[in-house]
Write a protein that holds these residues in place. Structure first.
Motif, mmCIF file in Angstrom:
data_model
loop_
_atom_site.group_PDB
_atom_site.id
_atom_site.type_symbol
_atom_site.label_atom_id
_atom_site.label_comp_id
_atom_site.label_asym_id
_atom_site.label_seq_id
_atom_site.Cartn_x
_atom_site.Cartn_y
_atom_site.Cartn_z
ATOM 1 N N UNK A 1 10.021 15.512 -16.483
ATOM 2 C CA UNK A 1 9.549 16.834 -16.532
ATOM 3 C C UNK A 1 9.519 17.385 -15.153
ATOM 4 N N UNK A 2 8.989 16.552 -13.996
ATOM 5 C CA UNK A 2 8.951 16.980 -12.748
ATOM 6 C C UNK A 2 10.583 17.372 -12.103
ATOM 7 N N UNK A 3 11.323 16.114 -12.653
ATOM 8 C CA UNK A 3 12.799 16.564 -12.029
ATOM 9 C C UNK A 3 13.187 17.901 -12.703
ATOM 10 N N UNK A 4 12.999 18.066 -13.779
ATOM 11 C CA UNK A 4 13.578 19.322 -14.457
ATOM 12 C C UNK A 4 13.023 20.625 -13.911
ATOM 13 N N UNK A 5 11.608 20.340 -13.650
ATOM 14 C CA UNK A 5 11.181 21.498 -13.161
ATOM 15 C C UNK A 5 11.451 22.003 -11.557
ATOM 16 N N UNK A 6 11.863 20.555 -10.871
ATOM 17 C CA UNK A 6 12.516 21.051 -9.474
ATOM 18 C C UNK A 6 14.025 21.561 -9.591
ATOM 19 N N UNK A 7 14.563 21.060 -10.662
ATOM 20 C CA UNK A 7 16.123 21.511 -10.557
ATOM 21 C C UNK A 7 16.012 22.938 -11.047
ATOM 22 N N UNK A 8 15.269 23.200 -11.964
ATOM 23 C CA UNK A 8 14.982 24.800 -12.471
ATOM 24 C C UNK A 8 14.843 25.618 -11.575
ATOM 25 N N UNK A 9 13.764 25.249 -10.409
ATOM 26 C CA UNK A 9 13.303 26.289 -9.465
ATOM 27 C C UNK A 9 14.260 26.454 -8.397
ATOM 28 N N UNK A 10 15.452 27.077 -8.700
ATOM 29 C CA UNK A 10 16.554 27.378 -7.820
ATOM 30 C C UNK A 10 16.347 28.630 -7.123
ATOM 31 N N UNK A 11 15.826 29.641 -7.434
ATOM 32 C CA UNK A 11 15.693 30.989 -6.874
ATOM 33 C C UNK A 11 15.017 30.854 -5.452
ATOM 34 N N UNK A 12 15.574 31.534 -4.504
ATOM 35 C CA UNK A 12 14.848 31.415 -3.203
ATOM 36 C C UNK A 12 13.420 31.961 -3.415
ATOM 37 N N UNK A 13 12.353 31.328 -2.832
ATOM 38 C CA UNK A 13 10.844 31.832 -2.725
ATOM 39 C C UNK A 13 10.345 31.846 -1.363
ATOM 40 N N UNK A 14 9.672 33.110 -1.054
ATOM 41 C CA UNK A 14 8.783 33.323 0.245
ATOM 42 C C UNK A 14 8.223 31.873 0.635
ATOM 43 N N UNK B 1 12.995 21.174 6.840
ATOM 44 C CA UNK B 1 12.867 22.202 7.769
ATOM 45 C C UNK B 1 14.049 23.224 7.826
ATOM 46 N N UNK B 2 15.247 22.497 7.499
ATOM 47 C CA UNK B 2 16.559 23.536 7.674
ATOM 48 C C UNK B 2 16.415 24.690 6.570
ATOM 49 N N UNK B 3 16.013 24.263 5.349
ATOM 50 C CA UNK B 3 15.879 24.984 4.046
ATOM 51 C C UNK B 3 14.670 26.158 4.430
ATOM 52 N N UNK B 4 13.401 25.437 4.805
ATOM 53 C CA UNK B 4 12.416 26.301 4.914
ATOM 54 C C UNK B 4 12.295 27.394 5.819
ATOM 55 N N UNK B 5 13.015 27.107 7.009
ATOM 56 C CA UNK B 5 13.145 27.937 8.110
ATOM 57 C C UNK B 5 14.092 29.123 7.780
ATOM 58 N N UNK B 6 14.854 28.844 6.462
ATOM 59 C CA UNK B 6 16.003 29.913 6.232
ATOM 60 C C UNK B 6 15.176 30.543 4.891
ATOM 61 N N UNK B 7 14.024 30.436 4.695
ATOM 62 C CA UNK B 7 13.216 30.826 3.602
ATOM 63 C C UNK B 7 13.456 30.430 2.363
ATOM 64 N N UNK B 8 14.033 29.178 2.203
ATOM 65 C CA UNK B 8 14.280 28.510 0.818
ATOM 66 C C UNK B 8 13.267 27.259 0.637
ATOM 67 N N UNK B 9 12.814 27.095 -0.632
ATOM 68 C CA UNK B 9 11.983 25.873 -0.708
ATOM 69 C C UNK B 9 12.825 25.034 -1.411
ATOM 70 N N UNK B 10 13.003 23.715 -0.409
ATOM 71 C CA UNK B 10 13.741 22.352 -0.797
ATOM 72 C C UNK B 10 12.982 21.488 -2.081
ATOM 73 N N UNK B 11 13.192 22.137 -3.090
ATOM 74 C CA UNK B 11 12.618 21.656 -4.298
ATOM 75 C C UNK B 11 12.886 20.184 -4.641
ATOM 76 N N UNK B 12 13.953 19.478 -4.283
ATOM 77 C CA UNK B 12 14.380 18.116 -4.650
ATOM 78 C C UNK B 12 13.797 17.532 -3.549
ATOM 79 N N UNK B 13 13.634 17.774 -2.245
ATOM 80 C CA UNK B 13 13.078 17.060 -1.382
ATOM 81 C C UNK B 13 11.430 17.185 -1.478
#
Length: 513
Positions: free
Chosen positions: A491-504, A392-404
């Motif tokens: 593959x899922x771990x690579x996708x989660x780690x690669x998606x580091x840009x902030x997303x709406x 929630x800390x990440x989401x409320x700041x407008x960031x997707x917590x991909x690894x969570x």
């Protein structure tokens, strides 16, 4: 030396050099609920170490809830057992010999209540796991709808729940001599002391008026509930550890406990009737346990869960096998540094770089062999303590917590696998109280793939109340489930780690919004 060819461990056969105490305690000052491996490798070891330096009436009466095996073995072994402290370079075997008795609650319920009420009992400790507290995951209040809780409140049979046993024992205590006592939770729960206090109070307040009015004021004035944080990796017992005891001590132990060398215990120093000098065993006392508690629950336990679920899906039997896989180690570092650590205030006496380095050394302890199925079990209770607030800390700041999101996706693939997908034997062996509930949700959603299933899971309270407001989080979990099913956990771990840009991040429409 084979365990089957040597004498049984007992008072007369244990080598004196292996004893943690030259003189085992004769008096009971602590009653412990939950006579499992963790207690015997943690609180019992700390207590023995404290008593070796400062004597006192602090023997431990251990109470098992249902499992008779440890109770029977400890009685047959004169309350002795071995702790096998193991790392790749060294094995050390000791015998705490700090217990004064062992009871089975289902067979000796009155003796348990007598022990809780005994004048000499000054501390009641408990390690009954997260789901042993019978609280509602949504409200964190006592689950008054649970049949076992209702039965304990009626008092028409010996209490079956941990909270019921504690309250009925305290009730007997208040009526007999009313001496103060401390109840110390040693389970991995946020605010475990305050939670235990609240559940005990709620149970007492639900009693009939005459009982409630006698008990509640005494609870408020005479019972302390300090908070604590415990940390030691303690795997399940196997024959390999029984053989290690035979080789090192020349005796046969049916219930040895394996443990890593590391051990940590942090407590609030709020005890109503005294305590052992646990600080002499390395325990830390503080006015504020929460920073240590969150550090452990998130950096160690939260990351540990991700390692276990990815490892199980990758066919890895143990945590060391899992963390040896580069994609799992990289995912663990990412979730720890990028998503858990920003949610914490690190205690000033903790060097976080050293702490994290030690975590990876501990997970890589190949001699210990902690199994992924053991760490991954009960995830529906554990993840609720670990994932929501950092997410929630990440989401409320407008960031997707991909690894969570990956942590939740991997968990769901393990315990609620999509139709036609086999998560492997390690995942299948995980025990989880929510398996049937998740299967029912999947059946109603008509699929275990896609955001509708994940949204229904989150709406059902699996991870508390806040996350259903973020459908993008559910969608991201669903995407990662699809990748795991189609291409594997790597593959899922690579996708989660690669998606580091902030997303709406979009929120669900709220009533009245």
């Amino acid at each position: 030396m084979r365990a089957t060819t040597v004498p049984r461990l007992g008072r007369a056969t244990v080598p004196p050099a292996a004893l943690a105490l030259a003189r085992p305690p004769a008096e009971t000052g602590i009653v412990h609920l939950g006579l499992g491996n963790f207690h015997r490798a943690h609180q019992a070891v700390h207590t023995a170490a404290a008593l070796a330096r400062a004597d006192g009436p602090w023997g431990i009466l251990g109470v098992a809830g249902r499992s008779a095996g440890v109770v029977r073995a400890m009685r047959e072994q004169d309350l002795r057992y071995a702790v096998v402290e193991i790392s790749p370079g060294r094995t050390r075997v000791t015998v705490p010999a700090v217990h004064t008795g062992a009871l089975l609650a289902t067979e000796q319920p009155d003796a348990v209540l007598d022990a809780l009420a005994a004048p000499g009992t000054a501390v009641i400790t408990l390690t009954v796991t997260e789901h042993g507290y019978t609280f509602s995951p949504r409200t964190h209040g006592l689950d008054l709808d649970a049949p076992a809780v209702r039965a304990d409140l009626r008092g028409d049979a010996p209490p079956r729940t941990t909270i019921g046993r504690i309250v009925r024992g305290l009730q007997r205590r208040s009526r007999s001599h009313a001496r103060p006592v401390t109840v110390l939770s040693c389970d991995n729960l946020v605010g475990n002391g305050e939670l235990t206090r609240r559940l005990v109070r709620e149970f007492a307040e639900a009693l009939p008026a005459a009982e409630r009015d006698d008990l509640v004021p005494w609870l408020e004035s005479s019972v302390a509930f300090p908070g604590s944080m415990v940390d030691r990796i303690v795997p399940a017992t196997t024959d390999a550890y029984r053989e290690a005891v035979a080789a090192h001590l020349g005796v046969r132990d049916a219930v040895p406990v394996p443990a890593e060398p590391f051990s940590m215990w942090v407590m609030e120093d709020r005890f109503a009737a005294g305590r052992p000098r646990w600080e002499l065993s390395g325990a830390l006392f503080t006015d504020d346990v929460e920073p240590y508690e969150l550090l452990k629950l998130r950096l160690l336990n939260g990351t540990h869960s991700l390692i276990a679920y990815l490892g199980a899906l990758d066919g890895r039997d143990t945590i060391p096998d899992a963390i040896a896989r580069p994609f799992i180690a990289e995912a663990a570092r990412s979730v720890l540094h990028d998503e858990y650590l920003p949610s914490l205030t690190v205690p000033t006496d903790i060097d976080v770089d050293d702490y994290v380095s030690r975590l990876f050394d501990r997970w890589a302890n190949s001699a210990l062999g902690h199994r992924t199925r053991q760490v991954g079990s009960d995830g529906s209770v554990k993840l609720r303590q670990r994932v929501p607030d950092p997410a929630l800390l990440q989401l409320r700041a407008g960031r997707m917590p991909h690894l969570l999101a990956l942590t939740v996706a991997a968990y769901l693939c393990c315990v609620a696998p999509p139709p036609g997908f086999s998560p492997g034997p390690q995942a299948t062996a995980m025990v989880d109280p929510a398996r049937d509930t998740l299967a029912a949700i999947a059946d109603r959603a008509r699929t275990s793939l896609g955001a509708p299933f994940v949204e229904a899971v989150l709406a059902g309270g699996l991870l508390g109340d806040g996350l259903p407001e973020y459908p993008a989080f559910a969608a991201r979990i669903a995407e990662l489930i699809d990748i795991i099913v189609r291409f594997g956990p790597g593959a899922a771990a690579a996708d989660a780690r690669g998606a580091t840009a902030p997303s709406p991040i979009e929120t669900a429409a709220r009533p009245g919004a």
